[in-house]
Scaffold this motif. Sequence first.
Motif, mmCIF file in Angstrom:
data_model
loop_
_atom_site.group_PDB
_atom_site.id
_atom_site.type_symbol
_atom_site.label_atom_id
_atom_site.label_comp_id
_atom_site.label_asym_id
_atom_site.label_seq_id
_atom_site.Cartn_x
_atom_site.Cartn_y
_atom_site.Cartn_z
ATOM 1 N N ASP A 256 -4.812 -8.150 12.584
ATOM 2 C CA ASP A 256 -5.413 -8.983 13.617
ATOM 3 C C ASP A 256 -5.805 -8.071 14.774
ATOM 4 N N ALA A 257 -7.077 -8.087 15.133
ATOM 5 C CA ALA A 257 -7.569 -7.220 16.207
ATOM 6 C C ALA A 257 -6.892 -7.522 17.541
ATOM 7 N N ARG A 258 -6.302 -8.709 17.672
ATOM 8 C CA ARG A 258 -5.655 -9.078 18.939
ATOM 9 C C ARG A 258 -4.206 -8.613 19.024
ATOM 10 N N ASP A 259 -3.682 -8.005 17.957
ATOM 11 C CA ASP A 259 -2.295 -7.512 17.968
ATOM 12 C C ASP A 259 -2.289 -6.087 17.424
ATOM 13 N N SER A 260 -2.149 -5.120 18.313
ATOM 14 C CA SER A 260 -2.243 -3.712 17.917
ATOM 15 C C SER A 260 -1.145 -3.305 16.947
ATOM 16 N N ALA A 261 -0.001 -4.011 16.958
ATOM 17 C CA ALA A 261 1.096 -3.655 16.048
ATOM 18 C C ALA A 261 0.710 -3.867 14.592
ATOM 19 N N THR A 262 -0.266 -4.727 14.334
ATOM 20 C CA THR A 262 -0.658 -4.992 12.948
ATOM 21 C C THR A 262 -1.377 -3.798 12.324
ATOM 22 N N VAL A 263 -1.928 -2.924 13.131
ATOM 23 C CA VAL A 263 -2.678 -1.778 12.601
ATOM 24 C C VAL A 263 -1.805 -0.932 11.693
ATOM 25 N N GLU A 264 -0.585 -0.634 12.134
ATOM 26 C CA GLU A 264 0.314 0.195 11.344
ATOM 27 C C GLU A 264 1.054 -0.610 10.277
ATOM 28 N N ALA A 265 1.522 -1.792 10.655
ATOM 29 C CA ALA A 265 2.388 -2.553 9.750
ATOM 30 C C ALA A 265 1.679 -2.979 8.478
ATOM 31 N N VAL A 266 0.393 -3.330 8.578
ATOM 32 C CA VAL A 266 -0.292 -3.849 7.389
ATOM 33 C C VAL A 266 -0.486 -2.783 6.315
ATOM 34 N N LYS A 267 -0.288 -1.523 6.677
ATOM 35 C CA LYS A 267 -0.383 -0.464 5.666
ATOM 36 C C LYS A 267 0.699 -0.608 4.598
ATOM 37 N N TYR A 268 1.748 -1.350 4.934
ATOM 38 C CA TYR A 268 2.881 -1.478 4.019
ATOM 39 C C TYR A 268 2.830 -2.752 3.183
ATOM 40 N N ILE A 269 1.782 -3.557 3.340
ATOM 41 C CA ILE A 269 1.615 -4.711 2.450
ATOM 42 C C ILE A 269 1.315 -4.182 1.055
ATOM 43 N N PRO A 270 2.090 -4.542 0.051
ATOM 44 C CA PRO A 270 1.906 -3.968 -1.283
ATOM 45 C C PRO A 270 0.557 -4.369 -1.891
ATOM 46 N N LYS A 271 -0.048 -3.455 -2.582
ATOM 47 C CA LYS A 271 -1.296 -3.753 -3.280
ATOM 48 C C LYS A 271 -1.033 -4.865 -4.294
ATOM 49 N N GLY A 272 -1.834 -5.903 -4.232
ATOM 50 C CA GLY A 272 -1.610 -7.055 -5.096
ATOM 51 C C GLY A 272 -0.777 -8.141 -4.451
ATOM 52 N N GLY A 273 -0.275 -7.879 -3.213
ATOM 53 C CA GLY A 273 0.440 -8.896 -2.457
ATOM 54 C C GLY A 273 1.887 -9.083 -2.875
ATOM 55 N N TYR A 274 2.508 -10.100 -2.317
ATOM 56 C CA TYR A 274 3.935 -10.341 -2.503
ATOM 57 C C TYR A 274 4.246 -11.262 -3.679
ATOM 58 N N LYS A 275 3.304 -12.100 -4.048
ATOM 59 C CA LYS A 275 3.597 -13.085 -5.100
ATOM 60 C C LYS A 275 3.856 -12.436 -6.455
ATOM 61 N N GLN A 276 3.377 -11.190 -6.629
ATOM 62 C CA GLN A 276 3.612 -10.505 -7.901
ATOM 63 C C GLN A 276 5.100 -10.269 -8.161
ATOM 64 N N PHE A 277 5.911 -10.327 -7.109
ATOM 65 C CA PHE A 277 7.344 -10.069 -7.261
ATOM 66 C C PHE A 277 8.154 -11.343 -7.519
ATOM 67 N N LEU A 278 7.477 -12.482 -7.583
ATOM 68 C CA LEU A 278 8.166 -13.737 -7.890
ATOM 69 C C LEU A 278 8.340 -13.840 -9.401
ATOM 70 N N LYS A 279 9.483 -13.402 -9.869
ATOM 71 C CA LYS A 279 9.762 -13.376 -11.307
ATOM 72 C C LYS A 279 10.960 -14.263 -11.611
ATOM 73 N N ILE A 280 10.799 -15.162 -12.560
ATOM 74 C CA ILE A 280 11.842 -16.128 -12.877
ATOM 75 C C ILE A 280 13.117 -15.452 -13.370
ATOM 76 N N ASP A 281 12.985 -14.265 -13.972
ATOM 77 C CA ASP A 281 14.153 -13.541 -14.469
ATOM 78 C C ASP A 281 14.508 -12.362 -13.560
ATOM 79 N N GLY A 282 14.163 -12.495 -12.284
ATOM 80 C CA GLY A 282 14.348 -11.388 -11.349
ATOM 81 C C GLY A 282 15.780 -10.945 -11.146
ATOM 82 N N LEU A 283 16.738 -11.818 -11.406
ATOM 83 C CA LEU A 283 18.152 -11.462 -11.236
ATOM 84 C C LEU A 283 18.788 -10.940 -12.523
ATOM 85 N N LYS A 284 18.040 -10.971 -13.627
ATOM 86 C CA LYS A 284 18.611 -10.539 -14.900
ATOM 87 C C LYS A 284 19.039 -9.076 -14.824
ATOM 88 N N GLY A 285 20.292 -8.818 -15.218
ATOM 89 C CA GLY A 285 20.809 -7.453 -15.201
ATOM 90 C C GLY A 285 21.295 -6.974 -13.852
#
Length: 315
Positions: A256-285
């Motif tokens: 967001d151009a109105r919040d300078s802190a977003t310039v650095e932080a958004v670099k850490y958003i994973p490619k493909g977003g966060y929903k890719q990590f929603l796995k029904i068997d995520g706790l297995k093992g």
Amino acid sequence: MAALPSFSLFLLLLTASQLQAFEFHEATVDSINQAFAAGHLTSRQLVEFYLDQIRRLNPLLRAVIEVSPDALREADRADAERSSGRLRSGGLHGIPVLLKENIGTRGPLNTTAGSFALLGSFVPQDAGVVGRLRRAGAVILGTASLSEWAHFRGDYIPNGWSARGGQGRVTDPCGSSSGSGIAAAANMAAVTLGTETDGSILCPSTLNSVVGIKPTVGLTSRAGVIPISPRQDSVGPICRTVSDAVQVLEVIAGYDARDSATVEAVKYIPKGGYKQFLKIDGLKGKRLGILKDYFNYPLGSVEAKAFEKHFQTMR
């Protein structure tokens, strides 16, 4: 015959197949979207349900300060877009959202942080996160109550109290996003947003048995949010499930151009977003450690039974 509540009458008018196909209570973003796609639910019906929940429960729980007079109109627009084949990306198209009342919204809703001092404050521009919600097609249902001035008023003001909203009522409203946590737990909105400086998302989420995510500062824009600390403030979701919280985070995170802190932080958003990590068997093992001293509830108490049920579910 006694008069039926407005939504009870509305439900009686629905077909039996619609009622069987969708359960309003504890509905998730995924179940709502599936019902939309199958033609078993409209955004208007969903908004009507949450407005009825607010009418019935808010006099006791004090979780909501205002409902938007535009909510049904926005729901109708989402329904019309869906019918015409225009489905907005992000998964929140037509989903009703409650915003903590220190998050600015243009138009008919006040932005006062719960204080009468700012009553009549109608901001000319949406907060950054609200703009993202609107672009995703979400319905702004209204504003959630909070600890006045995000609990930056004084040490002796009760958690969850504001002059405009009154006292939020749960065992302990905890952090200042009290209304958002109560509303999520009580099915007064599909999803909610809170803000945190120090515990104000995580603590009410814990006390209401819902899911809160406190993003890294700058991952979500703070533009248009009444501030406390530029080093700590963050906007994040409070929802009934991990999946819902992740899907909301995916929509509101970004530059967001109105919040300078977003310039650095958004670099850490994973490619493909966060929903890719929603796995029904995520706790297995996985091996989990339980802090027994912290979760030391009285034998036979509601808390002890709920904790054991959740523990067995994870096991």
